[in-house]
Design an enzyme around this catalytic site. Structure first.
Site, mmCIF file in Angstrom:
data_model
loop_
_atom_site.group_PDB
_atom_site.id
_atom_site.type_symbol
_atom_site.label_atom_id
_atom_site.label_comp_id
_atom_site.label_asym_id
_atom_site.label_seq_id
_atom_site.Cartn_x
_atom_site.Cartn_y
_atom_site.Cartn_z
ATOM 1 N N SER A 98 0.819 -1.216 0.000
ATOM 2 C CA SER A 98 0.000 0.000 0.000
ATOM 3 C C SER A 98 0.847 1.259 0.000
ATOM 4 C CB SER A 98 -0.910 0.013 1.233
ATOM 5 O OG SER A 98 -0.122 -0.024 2.413
ATOM 6 N N GLY A 99 2.158 1.107 0.197
ATOM 7 C CA GLY A 99 3.031 2.269 0.298
ATOM 8 C C GLY A 99 2.932 2.972 1.636
ATOM 9 N N PRO A 130 2.738 13.309 13.366
ATOM 10 C CA PRO A 130 2.747 12.809 11.976
ATOM 11 C C PRO A 130 1.409 12.250 11.514
ATOM 12 C CG PRO A 130 4.051 11.395 13.422
ATOM 13 C CD PRO A 130 3.732 12.624 14.205
ATOM 14 N N THR A 187 9.796 -4.328 -48.574
ATOM 15 C CA THR A 187 8.795 -5.038 -47.780
ATOM 16 C C THR A 187 9.256 -6.477 -47.639
ATOM 17 O OG1 THR A 187 7.481 -5.597 -49.749
ATOM 18 C CG2 THR A 187 6.912 -3.563 -48.597
ATOM 19 N N HIS A 188 9.003 -7.088 -46.490
ATOM 20 C CA HIS A 188 9.500 -8.440 -46.196
ATOM 21 C C HIS A 188 11.029 -8.493 -46.274
ATOM 22 C CE1 HIS A 188 5.352 -10.057 -46.686
ATOM 23 N NE2 HIS A 188 5.274 -9.124 -47.626
ATOM 24 N N SER A 318 34.861 -1.847 -31.450
ATOM 25 C CA SER A 318 35.327 -3.216 -31.229
ATOM 26 C C SER A 318 36.683 -3.209 -30.544
ATOM 27 C CB SER A 318 35.424 -3.965 -32.560
ATOM 28 O OG SER A 318 36.007 -5.241 -32.380
ATOM 29 N N LYS A 324 36.301 -0.419 -36.555
ATOM 30 C CA LYS A 324 34.873 -0.748 -36.542
ATOM 31 C C LYS A 324 34.104 0.275 -35.702
ATOM 32 C CE LYS A 324 31.921 -4.840 -36.264
ATOM 33 N NZ LYS A 324 30.708 -4.232 -35.739
#
Length: 463
Positions: A98-99, A130, A187-188, A318, A324
């Protein structure tokens, strides 16, 4: 030598290091929940401080707090909001569902600060208590979910929306002059008909525009606050009208359109609004994953990949392959996206486990949502600065790939029919010749006829 003071709660006395302002319940939580290092997010603590400030103001208006007490609470929350007491909120996420302990952490610290101002001594429960004063008319069961909603809105407004707007602007600015760059579509992961580079990026731009729209839609329910429902939604020990005035105060303080939730039973027992909002964050992660992966593919190479985009070179890639360079910003962003997707799974499971009058997975829900907001915001900004802003098209290579594509044959369909166009494409591919050469070889088109029909510039617009 470490100095301690004695604090107490319903379980008895407990020793607390005197330099800290929290009380007995916070100390017990520290001792009972030594689980992980994931502390309650700072913006949630800030939201709780806003909540306590606004609640004290409303309680003062109702005559339920003495002016001296209300003023001391107001001053204490202002100091907390000014980050003077950041080290006084040490509790981890893995606590009561519940915090409650974090709510009491805030109550105790505020009371302690106020008491120090009024008496010269931190801690204790007099003159500011409190529970009786700082938490007046409230329960952790309505306060913590209220803070969850406030924190989600503030984090979204302060970080996520600006970051997505930054990305949107960067994509728009980068692609605005690319309308004349005609490239091959795919596409594909196979060659398709042409489009402009600007058209390709317009898809990404619209995804971000829709993301911003989705956020606004999902926030509508997050603006509804549970405060006033107290323990189970009935509002016991909260004055009638407190919920409405409280929401008005929060709206005024934050400049956000918060309202009291119309049904407090739903607000305490379920977190559907936050599950929905997490779903929006998940969708944004899906969008960013697609955009980042496309840019990764288009920038692959530099010599043996698609190589249509030059991506910024930020660091060596790399430890074994000299020279690279890797698309590290893409990799960071896509890892963030996977984390956000995982966070949504957690939020979904936690949200589905609200038993009877109270969901007791609140801390893990808000922790994951706020982490998703933070990661998406930071990653989007980093992606703009270190990747998008530096992207440049490799025009020579784009043109070369486009002109070699067999899918330009699609322009012939209306003129010679699908079957004949397919024959040309297959002939060209089989013998490694151009479409034009294949058309002439098969006696289907003359060179002049072919040149008149197959014009990439005409293929990127509707006729």
């Amino acid at each position: 030598m470490t100095n301690y003071r004695t604090e107490s709660d319903s379980f008895g006395e407990i020793q607390i290091e005197d330099k800290f302002y929290w009380g007995a319940q916070t100390q017990r939580s520290l001792e009972n929940f030594k689980i992980g290092k994931q502390r309650m997010p700072e913006i949630l603590i800030r939201s709780l401080a806003i909540l306590k400030k606004c609640a004290a103001k409303v309680n003062l208006e109702f005559g339920d707090l003495e002016p001296k007490i209300a003023e001391s609470i107001d001053k204490a929350t202002s100091r907390i909001l000014n980050a003077e007491f950041s080290d006084n909120f040490p509790l981890v996420v893995w606590q009561t569902g519940s915090g409650t302990q974090t709510n009491m952490n805030m109550n105790e610290v505020i009371a302690s600060i106020a008491n120090e101002e009024l008496t010269g001594m931190k801690g204790g429960k007099s003159p500011v208590h409190p529970n009786d004063h700082v938490n007046k008319g409230q329960s952790s069961n309505d306060s913590f979910p209220t803070a969850m909603h406030i924190a989600t809105v503030l984090a979204t407004r302060e970080k996520l929306i600006p970051a997505l707007n930054n990305l949107l602007t960067a994509l728009q600015n980068k692609s605005k002059d690319w309308d004349s760059i005609i490239k091959i579509g795919r596409t594909h992961l196979q060659d398709a008909t042409p489009l402009t580079l600007k058209q390709e990026f317009s898809g990404y731009i619209t995804q971000i525009e829709y993301a911003l729209e989705r956020i606004e839609d999902a926030l509508k329910k997050v603006y509804l606050l549970a405060q006033g429902g107290t323990a189970v939604g009935t509002g016991i020990n909260s004055r009638k009208g407190f919920d409405i005035k409280f929401a008005e105060e929060v709206a005024e303080f934050t400049k956000q359109p918060f309202k009291t939730a119309p049904n407090k039973f739903e607000s305490l027992a379920a977190h559907d609004a936050l599950v929905e909002f997490s779903g929006t964050l998940n969708t944004i992660a899906v969008s960013l994953m697609k955009i980042a992966n496309d840019i990764r593919l288009l920038g692959s190479g530099p010599r043996c990949g698609l190589g249509e985009l030059h991506l910024p070179e930020n660091e060596p890639g790399s430890s074994i392959m000299p020279g690279k360079v890797n698309p590290t910003q893409v990799e960071a962003l896509t890892m963030v996206c996977t984390q956000v997707m995982g966070n949504h799974v957690t939020v979904t499971i936690a949200g589905s486990n609200g038993h009877l009058e109270l969901n007791v997975f609140k801390p893990v829900i808000i922790y994951n949502i706020l982490q998703s907001i933070e990661l998406l915001s930071d990653a989007a900004n980093s992606f703009v600065t270190h990747c998008v802003d530096g992207i440049e098209p490799n025009i020579t290579h784009i043109n070369d790939l486009r002109d070699k594509s067999l899918m330009l044959v699609t322009a012939l369909n209306p003129h010679i029919g699908y079957d004949n166009a397919a024959k040309i494409a297959k002939e060209a591919h089989k013998h490694g010749i151009t479409l034009k050469e294949a058309a002439k070889k098969l006696n289907l088109l003359s060179e002049e006829e072919f040149n008149k029909i197959v014009v990439p510039e005409k293929m990127v617009r509707q006729s």
